[in-house]
Each structure stands twice: as structure tokens, then as C-alpha cells.
Design a protein around this motif. Sequence first.
Motif, PDB file in Angstrom:
ATOM      1  N   UNK A 120       4.352   2.148  10.587  1.00 20.17           N
ATOM      2  CA  UNK A 120       4.272   0.872   9.869  1.00 20.17           C
ATOM      3  C   UNK A 120       4.825   0.970   8.461  1.00 20.17           C
ATOM      4  N   UNK A 121       5.016   2.176   7.986  1.00 19.14           N
ATOM      5  CA  UNK A 121       5.509   2.348   6.617  1.00 19.14           C
ATOM      6  C   UNK A 121       6.992   2.013   6.556  1.00 19.14           C
ATOM      7  N   UNK A 122       7.353   1.145   5.606  1.00 19.23           N
ATOM      8  CA  UNK A 122       8.715   0.613   5.538  1.00 19.23           C
ATOM      9  C   UNK A 122       9.677   1.545   4.809  1.00 19.23           C
ATOM     10  N   UNK A 123       9.187   2.172   3.766  1.00 16.85           N
ATOM     11  CA  UNK A 123      10.063   2.985   2.922  1.00 16.85           C
ATOM     12  C   UNK A 123       9.438   4.361   2.707  1.00 16.85           C
ATOM     13  N   UNK A 124      10.299   5.373   2.654  1.00 18.36           N
ATOM     14  CA  UNK A 124       9.857   6.756   2.499  1.00 18.36           C
ATOM     15  C   UNK A 124      10.651   7.463   1.408  1.00 18.36           C
ATOM     16  N   UNK A 125       9.976   8.388   0.733  1.00 14.32           N
ATOM     17  CA  UNK A 125      10.674   9.276  -0.174  1.00 14.32           C
ATOM     18  C   UNK A 125      11.202  10.497   0.551  1.00 14.32           C
ATOM     19  N   UNK A 126      11.844  11.388  -0.189  1.00 13.12           N
ATOM     20  CA  UNK A 126      12.447  12.574   0.416  1.00 13.12           C
ATOM     21  C   UNK A 126      11.542  13.797   0.396  1.00 13.12           C
ATOM     22  N   UNK A 127      10.454  13.703  -0.321  1.00  9.59           N
ATOM     23  CA  UNK A 127       9.471  14.768  -0.281  1.00  9.59           C
ATOM     24  C   UNK A 127       9.554  15.747  -1.429  1.00  9.59           C
ATOM     25  N   UNK A 128       8.435  16.431  -1.662  1.00  9.79           N
ATOM     26  CA  UNK A 128       8.338  17.502  -2.642  1.00  9.79           C
ATOM     27  C   UNK A 128       7.543  18.641  -2.033  1.00  9.79           C
ATOM     28  N   UNK A 129       8.014  19.859  -2.251  1.00 10.75           N
ATOM     29  CA  UNK A 129       7.382  21.020  -1.618  1.00 10.75           C
ATOM     30  C   UNK A 129       6.170  21.465  -2.415  1.00 10.75           C
ATOM     31  N   UNK A 130       5.081  21.685  -1.703  1.00  9.90           N
ATOM     32  CA  UNK A 130       3.877  22.277  -2.282  1.00  9.90           C
ATOM     33  C   UNK A 130       3.601  23.573  -1.535  1.00  9.90           C
ATOM     34  N   UNK A 131       3.521  24.667  -2.278  1.00  6.89           N
ATOM     35  CA  UNK A 131       3.240  25.965  -1.680  1.00  6.89           C
ATOM     36  C   UNK A 131       2.029  26.567  -2.367  1.00  6.89           C
ATOM     37  N   UNK A 132       1.018  26.873  -1.574  1.00  5.34           N
ATOM     38  CA  UNK A 132      -0.209  27.468  -2.099  1.00  5.34           C
ATOM     39  C   UNK A 132      -0.277  28.901  -1.580  1.00  5.34           C
ATOM     40  N   UNK A 164       0.859  -1.175   0.000  1.00 12.63           N
ATOM     41  CA  UNK A 164       0.000   0.000   0.000  1.00 12.63           C
ATOM     42  C   UNK A 164       0.900   1.232   0.000  1.00 12.63           C
ATOM     43  N   UNK A 165       0.414   2.296  -0.593  1.00 13.31           N
ATOM     44  CA  UNK A 165       1.186   3.536  -0.675  1.00 13.31           C
ATOM     45  C   UNK A 165       0.402   4.663  -0.011  1.00 13.31           C
ATOM     46  N   UNK A 166       1.095   5.430   0.781  1.00 13.03           N
ATOM     47  CA  UNK A 166       0.468   6.565   1.438  1.00 13.03           C
ATOM     48  C   UNK A 166       1.136   7.868   1.056  1.00 13.03           C
ATOM     49  N   UNK A 167       0.346   8.937   1.080  1.00 11.40           N
ATOM     50  CA  UNK A 167       0.870  10.296   0.940  1.00 11.40           C
ATOM     51  C   UNK A 167       0.735  10.979   2.295  1.00 11.40           C
ATOM     52  N   UNK A 168       1.796  11.622   2.712  1.00  9.76           N
ATOM     53  CA  UNK A 168       1.832  12.333   3.977  1.00  9.76           C
ATOM     54  C   UNK A 168       2.345  13.746   3.723  1.00  9.76           C
ATOM     55  N   UNK A 169       2.085  14.631   4.667  1.00 12.03           N
ATOM     56  CA  UNK A 169       2.611  15.981   4.518  1.00 12.03           C
ATOM     57  C   UNK A 169       3.039  16.539   5.865  1.00 12.03           C
ATOM     58  N   UNK A 188       5.737  10.432  -0.008  1.00 11.54           N
ATOM     59  CA  UNK A 188       5.058   9.165  -0.206  1.00 11.54           C
ATOM     60  C   UNK A 188       5.827   8.078   0.549  1.00 11.54           C
ATOM     61  N   UNK A 189       5.106   7.021   0.896  1.00 12.71           N
ATOM     62  CA  UNK A 189       5.695   5.943   1.683  1.00 12.71           C
ATOM     63  C   UNK A 189       5.008   4.629   1.325  1.00 12.71           C
ATOM     64  N   UNK A 190       5.724   3.523   1.548  1.00 12.22           N
ATOM     65  CA  UNK A 190       5.237   2.198   1.181  1.00 12.22           C
ATOM     66  C   UNK A 190       5.092   1.310   2.413  1.00 12.22           C
ATOM     67  N   UNK A 191       3.962   0.605   2.482  1.00 17.65           N
ATOM     68  CA  UNK A 191       3.614  -0.268   3.610  1.00 17.65           C
ATOM     69  C   UNK A 191       3.310  -1.664   3.072  1.00 17.65           C
ATOM     70  N   UNK A 192       4.117  -2.650   3.469  1.00 14.82           N
ATOM     71  CA  UNK A 192       3.887  -4.026   3.036  1.00 14.82           C
ATOM     72  C   UNK A 192       2.550  -4.534   3.571  1.00 14.82           C
ATOM     73  N   UNK A 193       1.706  -5.009   2.661  1.00 14.20           N
ATOM     74  CA  UNK A 193       0.370  -5.454   3.055  1.00 14.20           C
ATOM     75  C   UNK A 193       0.122  -6.870   2.548  1.00 14.20           C
ATOM     76  N   UNK A 194      -0.726  -7.603   3.272  1.00 11.11           N
ATOM     77  CA  UNK A 194      -1.098  -8.947   2.847  1.00 11.11           C
ATOM     78  C   UNK A 194      -2.575  -9.026   2.450  1.00 11.11           C
ATOM     79  N   UNK A 195      -3.267  -7.924   2.542  1.00  9.81           N
ATOM     80  CA  UNK A 195      -4.632  -7.848   2.042  1.00  9.81           C
ATOM     81  C   UNK A 195      -4.630  -6.987   0.797  1.00  9.81           C
ATOM     82  N   UNK A 196      -5.704  -7.074   0.038  1.00 11.96           N
ATOM     83  CA  UNK A 196      -5.707  -6.432  -1.278  1.00 11.96           C
ATOM     84  C   UNK A 196      -6.026  -4.947  -1.241  1.00 11.96           C
ATOM     85  N   UNK A 197      -6.821  -4.521  -0.259  1.00 14.48           N
ATOM     86  CA  UNK A 197      -7.348  -3.166  -0.367  1.00 14.48           C
ATOM     87  C   UNK A 197      -7.059  -2.262   0.816  1.00 14.48           C
TER      88      UNK A 197
END
Length: 128
Positions: free
Chosen positions: A114-126, A33-38, A96-105
Motif C-alpha cells: 500500500x505504500x506509494x513511495x519508497x526511499x533507497x535505504x540506509x545501512x545499519x550495522x550492529x 503516514x510514514x513507515x520504516x522498514x528493514x 522509509x516509505x509513504x502511504x496516502x491516508x485519509x484518517x489522522x492517526x
Amino acid sequence: QVQLVESGGGLVQPGGSLRLSCATTGFTFSNYAIGWFRQAPGKEREGVSCIGRSVGGTLYVDSVKGRFTISRDNAKNTVYLQMNSLKPEDTAVYYCAADRRFDASGCRLTALAVYDYWGRGTQVTVSS
């Protein structure tokens, strides 16, 4: 080597749109599973949205429901976050980050640990 690389951030006026991408390599994308965090300055990192492995179950934090849409392309090992009607309070570094899952949804927005891997991020400015 595991990599998650976010892109698509930038400066946008209130009411505008951005599409973030999270390109991944080095692991079996369809098992995660993939998550977006801020994280805004002076604030804790929070979950924004997540998407399950394949059936595509999704979750959104209340503040972005109806404005943001998460999707994934398992053929491209990439997850997207379409952000519309952006507000100044959406300003943050998005990860964004990745979480190993054994269910489909299933996916989890609040359990960052619980997230195993993380990216370094991208800046969003509004801002106008």
C-alpha cells in the motif's frame, strides 16, 4: 519529483544508538503516514514502525518495542527513528516509505504494497 531520502545509518556497537532521518519532498507530507522498514540479507523486508499523518498514532513490530521511537516533524517534512539498545539482529538496510491516508492517526506495518513511495535505504550495522 517525489523523493524520500534516508540518512543516519552506520556502524554501531551492540547497545548503542542511532537516529535515522527520512527527509521527503515532492508530495504533501501531512497527507501521508510514514513507515520504516528493514531488510536483512536473505530475508524479506519487514515493517519496523509507522506513524500516522498528524495525530501521531504509532505502531512498532514486537522486536523493537521499548527500544525504537518514531516521530515526525510536519514543518520539516521529515520522520525520525530513534534506535536505542541496538542488537546485532537489527542489522539491515532501513527504508522509509509513504502511504496516502485519509484518517489522522492510522498506519500499516504489514501491508507493504500500500505504500506509494519508497526511499533507497540506509545501512545499519550492529557489530562489535
